[in-house]
Design an enzyme around this catalytic site. Structure first.
Site, PDB file in Angstrom:
ATOM      1  N   GLU A 261      -4.983  -8.003  -1.086  1.00 58.92           N
ATOM      2  CA  GLU A 261      -4.505  -8.775  -2.241  1.00 58.92           C
ATOM      3  C   GLU A 261      -4.985 -10.214  -2.143  1.00 58.92           C
ATOM      4  O   GLU A 261      -4.814 -10.836  -1.102  1.00 58.92           O
ATOM      5  CB  GLU A 261      -2.973  -8.727  -2.301  1.00 58.92           C
ATOM      6  N   HIS A 279       0.858  -7.934  -8.322  1.00 60.91           N
ATOM      7  CA  HIS A 279       2.044  -7.963  -7.456  1.00 60.91           C
ATOM      8  C   HIS A 279       3.177  -8.781  -8.096  1.00 60.91           C
ATOM      9  O   HIS A 279       3.691  -9.729  -7.501  1.00 60.91           O
ATOM     10  CB  HIS A 279       1.694  -8.509  -6.063  1.00 60.91           C
TER      11      HIS A 279
END
Ligand code: NAD
Length: 305
Positions: A261, A279
């Site tokens: 990420e 997220h």
């Protein structure tokens, strides 16, 4: 309690800060660098973080006064819990604060996929009117497979039932009472994968769940199946998901979490039959407020003995 100092290292909701100010001196330094943190942590009795700040062993060992590390969210991925435990520093988080919010995001992603909302939005904004391209799938009467029925999974059950979905659960640790309370059918993973039209993942990432969903599992799924992951990156093997989506093994996917990420040079980003969010499943002001209040109360308890 006097003279206690709390470092707010990441942005948290004001309500949590107000609670802490009742019992301590609160210092907000939400742009503190890792270097500054190691240098300045020595003055603090507590630290509050979200995801940005890493509470490493180096930080913990530089903190003689530190009594408690609080993560205003779910999980403690960014805290060296072992180092904290060795030094008798308590680590707390707010696991229940975001369950409803994450369940709502999960339903949002399910609908985004079943009705192709993201693609349709893009198309209309491009000046097109492609009604036949966006034929959807009704959720009513379809089977939702929930992998992991803890706090979030249980909230998804309630919402999916309101949509008229039949529920299958795979969770080897769930008690028969909990299953009966929620009125769900508990099955093995293979049965769930073979029968579900929509599959959603709500397990933690552990050695046992890493790559739990890989090519053999995709091959068991229906061709019309949609899979959603709002739990943790790495539970679904992304290279295998790419293969399953591009070969038509399954119909679609939606991800909020990734193996890396943010996802970089990830071929999944080029596919049409996937919806991606950064997220944000836990990112509502309500959930963040509750997380801040919960950890502030934990810190107060520790300070007040
Ligand atoms: P929880 O601990 O309440 O529930 C997890 C469930 O998974 C439990 O019922 C457990 O029995 C089950 N489980 C554990 N190992 C399993 C396995 N091998 N197979 C099947 N089931 C298994 O956790 P929760 O609060 O519901 O959170 C679930 C996940 O969601 C966590 O990974 C959490 O990190 C993630 N999460 C993500 C976000 C986000 O922003 N995307 C926010 C909050 C939580």
């Amino acid at each position: 309690v006097d003279n206690m100092k709390v470092l707010i290292a990441d942005q948290i909701n004001q309500k949590g800060i107000e609670e802490l100010e009742e019992v301590a001196e609160v210092v907000a330094r939400t742009d503190i660098t890792p270097k500054e943190l190691v240098k300045d942590i020595k003055d603090f009795d507590a630290i509050v973080v979200r995801s940005r700040t890493k509470v490493t062993r180096e930080v913990i060992e530089a903190a003689p006064l530190l009594k408690i590390i609080a993560r205003a969210g779910v999980g403690v991925d960014n805290v060296d819990v072992e180092a904290a435990t060795e030094r008798g520093v308590m680590v707390v988080n707010a696991p229940e604060s975001t369950s409803v919010t994450v369940a709502e995001h999960t339903m949002g992603l399910v609908l985004a996929m079943s009705r192709k909302i993201a693609l349709a939005d893009k198309s209309v904004k491009e000046g097109k009117w492609e009604k036949s391209r966006f034929m959807g799938m009704e959720l009513n009467g379809k089977t939702l497979g929930i992998v992991g029925m803890g706090r979030i999974g249980s909230q998804v059950v309630i919402r999916a039932k309101a949509f008229g979905m039949d529920i299958m659960v795979y969770d080897p640790y769930i008690t028969p009472e909990a299953a009966a309370d929620l009125g769900v059918e508990v099955v093995d993973l293979e049965t769930l994968l073979k029968n579900a039209d929509v599959i959603t993942i709500h397990v933690p990432l552990t050695p046992e769940t890493k790559h739990l969903i890989s090519l053999p599992q995709f091959k068991l799924m229906k061709e019309n199946a949609i899979i959603v992951n709002c739990a943790r990156g790495g539970i679904i093997k992304e290279s295998d998901l790419y293969e399953a989506l591009s070969s038509g093994e399954i119909a679609g996917a939606a991800l909020d979490v990734y193996e890396t990420e943010p996802p970089k040079e990830n071929p999944l980003l080029e596919l049409d039959n996937i919806v991606l969010t950064p997220h944000i499943a836990a990112s509502t002001s309500e959930a963040q407020r509750d997380a801040a209040i919960i950890v502030a109360r934990e810190i107060k308890k520790v300070f007040q003995g």
